[in-house]
Enzyme design. Structure first.
Site, mmCIF file in Angstrom:
data_model
loop_
_atom_site.group_PDB
_atom_site.id
_atom_site.type_symbol
_atom_site.label_atom_id
_atom_site.label_comp_id
_atom_site.label_asym_id
_atom_site.label_seq_id
_atom_site.Cartn_x
_atom_site.Cartn_y
_atom_site.Cartn_z
ATOM 1 N N ARG A 175 0.835 -1.217 0.000
ATOM 2 C CA ARG A 175 0.000 0.000 0.000
ATOM 3 C C ARG A 175 0.860 1.253 0.000
ATOM 4 O O ARG A 175 0.436 2.305 -0.460
ATOM 5 C CB ARG A 175 -0.853 0.052 1.275
ATOM 6 N N ARG A 179 9.667 6.137 -2.939
ATOM 7 C CA ARG A 179 10.001 7.041 -4.051
ATOM 8 C C ARG A 179 11.452 7.492 -3.989
ATOM 9 O O ARG A 179 11.957 7.805 -2.910
ATOM 10 C CB ARG A 179 9.083 8.276 -4.022
ATOM 11 N N ARG A 258 -7.944 -6.653 14.199
ATOM 12 C CA ARG A 258 -7.206 -5.735 15.035
ATOM 13 C C ARG A 258 -8.146 -4.592 15.383
ATOM 14 O O ARG A 258 -8.943 -4.159 14.561
ATOM 15 C CB ARG A 258 -6.042 -5.182 14.213
ATOM 16 N N ARG A 289 0.764 6.071 16.435
ATOM 17 C CA ARG A 289 0.837 7.411 15.841
ATOM 18 C C ARG A 289 -0.001 8.399 16.633
ATOM 19 O O ARG A 289 -0.846 8.003 17.437
ATOM 20 C CB ARG A 289 0.407 7.374 14.376
ATOM 21 N N GLU A 312 -2.974 6.552 19.080
ATOM 22 C CA GLU A 312 -3.576 5.272 18.683
ATOM 23 C C GLU A 312 -2.783 4.095 19.236
ATOM 24 O O GLU A 312 -1.584 3.986 18.989
ATOM 25 C CB GLU A 312 -3.631 5.157 17.151
ATOM 26 N N TYR A 360 -9.412 -5.507 3.534
ATOM 27 C CA TYR A 360 -8.858 -4.220 3.947
ATOM 28 C C TYR A 360 -9.277 -3.171 2.902
ATOM 29 O O TYR A 360 -8.474 -2.758 2.072
ATOM 30 C CB TYR A 360 -7.341 -4.385 3.995
ATOM 31 N N ASP A 362 -10.371 0.451 1.524
ATOM 32 C CA ASP A 362 -10.452 1.881 1.782
ATOM 33 C C ASP A 362 -11.857 2.359 1.404
ATOM 34 O O ASP A 362 -12.602 1.631 0.743
ATOM 35 C CB ASP A 362 -9.407 2.618 0.937
HETATM 36 P P1 FAD Z 1 -18.156 0.229 8.098
HETATM 37 O O1 FAD Z 1 -17.862 1.672 7.965
HETATM 38 O O2 FAD Z 1 -17.444 -0.542 9.152
HETATM 39 O O3 FAD Z 1 -19.733 0.085 8.325
HETATM 40 C C1 FAD Z 1 -20.337 -1.118 8.753
HETATM 41 C C2 FAD Z 1 -21.524 -0.758 9.617
HETATM 42 O O4 FAD Z 1 -22.217 -1.962 9.959
HETATM 43 C C3 FAD Z 1 -21.129 -0.086 10.932
HETATM 44 O O5 FAD Z 1 -21.774 1.152 11.044
HETATM 45 C C4 FAD Z 1 -21.594 -1.082 11.996
HETATM 46 O O6 FAD Z 1 -22.076 -0.457 13.170
HETATM 47 C C5 FAD Z 1 -22.710 -1.817 11.266
HETATM 48 N N1 FAD Z 1 -22.980 -3.131 11.839
HETATM 49 C C6 FAD Z 1 -22.083 -4.103 12.133
HETATM 50 N N2 FAD Z 1 -22.705 -5.146 12.726
HETATM 51 C C7 FAD Z 1 -24.019 -4.817 12.795
HETATM 52 C C8 FAD Z 1 -25.163 -5.469 13.323
HETATM 53 N N3 FAD Z 1 -25.073 -6.677 13.916
HETATM 54 N N4 FAD Z 1 -26.367 -4.861 13.245
HETATM 55 C C9 FAD Z 1 -26.473 -3.622 12.680
HETATM 56 N N5 FAD Z 1 -25.411 -2.953 12.173
HETATM 57 C C10 FAD Z 1 -24.206 -3.548 12.228
HETATM 58 N N6 FAD Z 1 -10.388 4.365 4.396
HETATM 59 C C11 FAD Z 1 -9.847 5.318 3.597
HETATM 60 O O7 FAD Z 1 -10.207 5.415 2.426
HETATM 61 N N7 FAD Z 1 -8.926 6.211 4.087
HETATM 62 C C12 FAD Z 1 -8.506 6.186 5.389
HETATM 63 O O8 FAD Z 1 -7.692 7.008 5.794
HETATM 64 C C13 FAD Z 1 -9.049 5.187 6.247
HETATM 65 N N8 FAD Z 1 -8.662 5.114 7.543
HETATM 66 C C14 FAD Z 1 -9.214 4.172 8.342
HETATM 67 C C15 FAD Z 1 -8.837 4.137 9.678
HETATM 68 C C16 FAD Z 1 -9.400 3.204 10.536
HETATM 69 C C17 FAD Z 1 -8.983 3.166 11.981
HETATM 70 C C18 FAD Z 1 -10.362 2.281 10.032
HETATM 71 C C19 FAD Z 1 -10.981 1.275 10.939
HETATM 72 C C20 FAD Z 1 -10.731 2.307 8.705
HETATM 73 C C21 FAD Z 1 -10.168 3.252 7.848
HETATM 74 N N9 FAD Z 1 -10.555 3.327 6.517
HETATM 75 C C22 FAD Z 1 -10.009 4.284 5.699
HETATM 76 C C23 FAD Z 1 -11.511 2.364 5.935
HETATM 77 C C24 FAD Z 1 -12.939 2.853 5.959
HETATM 78 O O9 FAD Z 1 -13.374 3.035 7.289
HETATM 79 C C25 FAD Z 1 -13.777 1.798 5.260
HETATM 80 O O10 FAD Z 1 -13.357 1.641 3.930
HETATM 81 C C26 FAD Z 1 -15.228 2.105 5.222
HETATM 82 O O11 FAD Z 1 -15.686 2.476 6.483
HETATM 83 C C27 FAD Z 1 -15.925 0.845 4.767
HETATM 84 O O12 FAD Z 1 -17.267 1.010 4.851
HETATM 85 P P2 FAD Z 1 -18.177 -0.225 5.214
HETATM 86 O O13 FAD Z 1 -19.576 0.246 4.986
HETATM 87 O O14 FAD Z 1 -17.740 -1.437 4.503
HETATM 88 O O15 FAD Z 1 -17.913 -0.547 6.755
HETATM 89 N N1 UDP Z 2 3.760 0.937 7.953
HETATM 90 C C1 UDP Z 2 4.947 0.925 8.670
HETATM 91 N N2 UDP Z 2 5.507 2.107 9.062
HETATM 92 C C2 UDP Z 2 4.924 3.302 8.803
HETATM 93 C C3 UDP Z 2 3.719 3.322 8.088
HETATM 94 C C4 UDP Z 2 3.154 2.120 7.684
HETATM 95 O O1 UDP Z 2 5.476 -0.143 8.949
HETATM 96 O O2 UDP Z 2 5.472 4.338 9.206
HETATM 97 C C5 UDP Z 2 3.202 -0.360 7.523
HETATM 98 C C6 UDP Z 2 2.280 -0.969 8.565
HETATM 99 O O3 UDP Z 2 2.407 -2.372 8.518
HETATM 100 C C7 UDP Z 2 0.909 -0.545 8.077
HETATM 101 C C8 UDP Z 2 1.080 -0.603 6.559
HETATM 102 O O4 UDP Z 2 2.421 -0.175 6.347
HETATM 103 O O5 UDP Z 2 -0.092 -1.421 8.517
HETATM 104 C C9 UDP Z 2 0.107 0.264 5.781
HETATM 105 O O6 UDP Z 2 0.220 1.604 6.235
HETATM 106 P P1 UDP Z 2 -1.011 2.594 6.235
HETATM 107 O O7 UDP Z 2 -0.537 3.924 6.683
HETATM 108 O O8 UDP Z 2 -1.692 2.471 4.930
HETATM 109 O O9 UDP Z 2 -1.907 1.956 7.395
HETATM 110 P P2 UDP Z 2 -3.387 2.360 7.868
HETATM 111 O O10 UDP Z 2 -3.647 3.769 7.467
HETATM 112 O O11 UDP Z 2 -4.288 1.382 7.198
HETATM 113 O O12 UDP Z 2 -3.325 2.183 9.348
#
Ligand code: FAD
Ligand code: UDP
Length: 395
Positions: A175, A179, A258, A289, A312, A360, A362
């Site tokens: 991911r 560069r 996780r 971070r 975090e 995983y 986005d």
């Molecule tokens: P979710 O957003 O998880 O939605 C699923 C929903 O289902 C939730 O609201 C949950 O409450 C509901 N649900 C689950 N079980 C039940 C149940 N039994 N009954 C009723 N409802 C239920 N993506 C990016 O593009 N950029 C980022 O920087 C980025 N950072 C992230 C950082 C973190 C910490 C996390 C966890 C994710 C990140 N993502 C990021 C990913 C992004 O959150 C997901 O791509 C997106 O939320 C996916 O949408 P989803 O609808 O599949 O799932």
């Molecule tokens: N990663 C790392 N060092 C960094 C940043 C990222 O080792 O400084 C690794 C780590 O395993 C991470 C993966 O690269 O899970 C993807 O990074 P990203 O920032 O995309 O993670 P996310 O935003 O999903 O937490």
């Protein structure tokens, strides 16, 4: 129950499906979520004390190269010109991430040209030259050589995944760009930015349709309320975006996830770290971070007396924790094969999204995959009666 379709989960996947079915097919959609708000993990809210928008479930940066997704999301929000950059602390020094020429030159105390840096890394990655690494450890060493891998990846990954990098898929590290110039944009995508009025305003606009009803604080598995799995499955088509293992009552075992503990603090300063994200790459610092959300929106002119930070801490999810990141070990992949078969047999249910497919994804991938499911399975089902069961866990 008058709805034509029930969507379990009001995240990006579920709301994209709901919006399409309501707007394009004119059908009634009922969306339920067990949380008390929509938006899934992308939900954000204003911190009461500082007025700063905080991404409640961790920093969310929108980026995509998918033209269709970009056109679609722009129907609901405009985006700022925010460009994501990340810095990392190693041995008490701040480096530019992802690994770029500035990182390499600072790390080796050198003044290498792009070609010189490339040869140096090639030499350092020589132990794995020509191989096709399948795990994160080997892939990382092949990409940037052992010294940089050990400084920036090994311990951060250890803290983030608590799994030996040899047991993690290589895809996690692919991911990140590497560069040989001074470009330190974190993402390579054509489009990026943050929703101008925040994530929640964007998500509310997606759900704002007369044919969409949202019912919050409603758990699909809670049989004491009427919209539960037992009573609904078989009576109405369902799009399920919760955890796939939970749907089948963990029949094939629990998938490993996780979760993250967020430690949020308000500080009496206008700027704590000068940027939105600083990674802590060494093992000694227990958190991975620090996010400082004010820097996501410099254009807003927030007050300058106080700031919010979030540290975090990553750990294995146990029952009751929010499942955030699929760990995807070989054992998990084995279980997923079995869950896929079970899902195929659920003739009126389609599984989608990050939790429903154990991928995983986005945001742009979740939205893109919901649009594809709508085109290939949901629309044909409602338009000409094509059975949904050609579905299963969405690929
Ligand atoms: P979710 O957003 O998880 O939605 C699923 C929903 O289902 C939730 O609201 C949950 O409450 C509901 N649900 C689950 N079980 C039940 C149940 N039994 N009954 C009723 N409802 C239920 N993506 C990016 O593009 N950029 C980022 O920087 C980025 N950072 C992230 C950082 C973190 C910490 C996390 C966890 C994710 C990140 N993502 C990021 C990913 C992004 O959150 C997901 O791509 C997106 O939320 C996916 O949408 P989803 O609808 O599949 O799932
Ligand atoms: N990663 C790392 N060092 C960094 C940043 C990222 O080792 O400084 C690794 C780590 O395993 C991470 C993966 O690269 O899970 C993807 O990074 P990203 O920032 O995309 O993670 P996310 O935003 O999903 O937490």
């Amino acid at each position: 129950m008058t709805a034509d379709l029930v969507v379990v989960g009001a995240g990006f996947f579920g709301l994209t499906v709901a919006e399409r079915v309501a707007s394009e097919l004119g059908l009634e959609v009922l969306v339920i979520d067990r949380r008390n708000h929509i938006g899934g993990n992308a939900y954000s809210e204003r911190d009461a004390e500082t007025g700063i928008e905080v991404h409640k479930y961790g920093a969310h940066l929108f980026h995509t190269s998918n033209e269709r997704v970009w056109e679609y999301v722009n129907r609901f929000t405009t985006f700022t010109d925010y460009v994501h950059k990340v810095y990392g602390v190693h041995n008490g020094e701040v480096y530019s991430l992802p690994i770029n020429l500035a990182t390499i030159n600072q790390f080796f105390r050198a003044n290498l040209t792009p070609d010189e840096a490339r040869s140096l890394i090639q030499e350092q990655a020589g132990e794995l030259a020509g191989s096709d690494p399948q795990n994160l450890n080997d892939k990382g060493i092949q990409l940037i050589g052992r010294p940089l891998y050990e400084a920036f990846i090994k311990h951060y990954t250890g803290k983030q995944w608590q799994t030996d990098p040899k047991n993690l898929p290589a895809g996690i590290i692919s991911r990140l760009p590497v560069r040989y110039n001074y470009d330190n944009r974190y993402f390579n995508d054509t489009y990026e930015g943050l929703p101008t009025d925040g994530y929640t305003a964007w998500i509310e606009r997606m759900a704002d349709h007369p044919n969409i009803t949202v019912q919050l604080s409603t758990d699909f598995f809670d049989e004491s309320q009427p919209l539960n799995k037992k009573d609904l499955v078989g009576t109405v088509p369902i799009i399920y975006t919760g955890p796939v293992d939970r749907y089948f009552d963990y029949a094939e075992g629990e998938l490993s996830w996780r979760t993250i503990d967020f430690e949020q603090e308000v500080l009496e300063t206008g700027d704590f770290q000068g940027t939105s994200v600083v990674n802590y790459n060494d093992a000694e610092t227990p958190f991975t971070r620090i996010i400082e959300p004010r820097h996501f929106h410099p254009e807003r002119g927030y007050q300058t007396e106080k700031t919010v930070i979030m540290r975090e801490f990553s750990r294995f999810a146990e029952s009751g924790d929010e499942p955030y990141y699929p760990i995807n070990t070989a054992d998990d992949r084995q279980k997923m094969l079995a869950y896929r078969d079970l899902a195929k047999a659920e003739s009126s249910v389609l599984f989608g999204g990050r939790l429903g497919t154990y991928k995983y994804l986005d945001m742009h991938m979740a939205i893109g995959s919901a649009l594809t499911m709508y085109d290939n399975k949901i629309k044909p089902h409602f338009s000409d009666g094509t059975p949904l069961e050609s579905g299963g866990v969405d690929a």
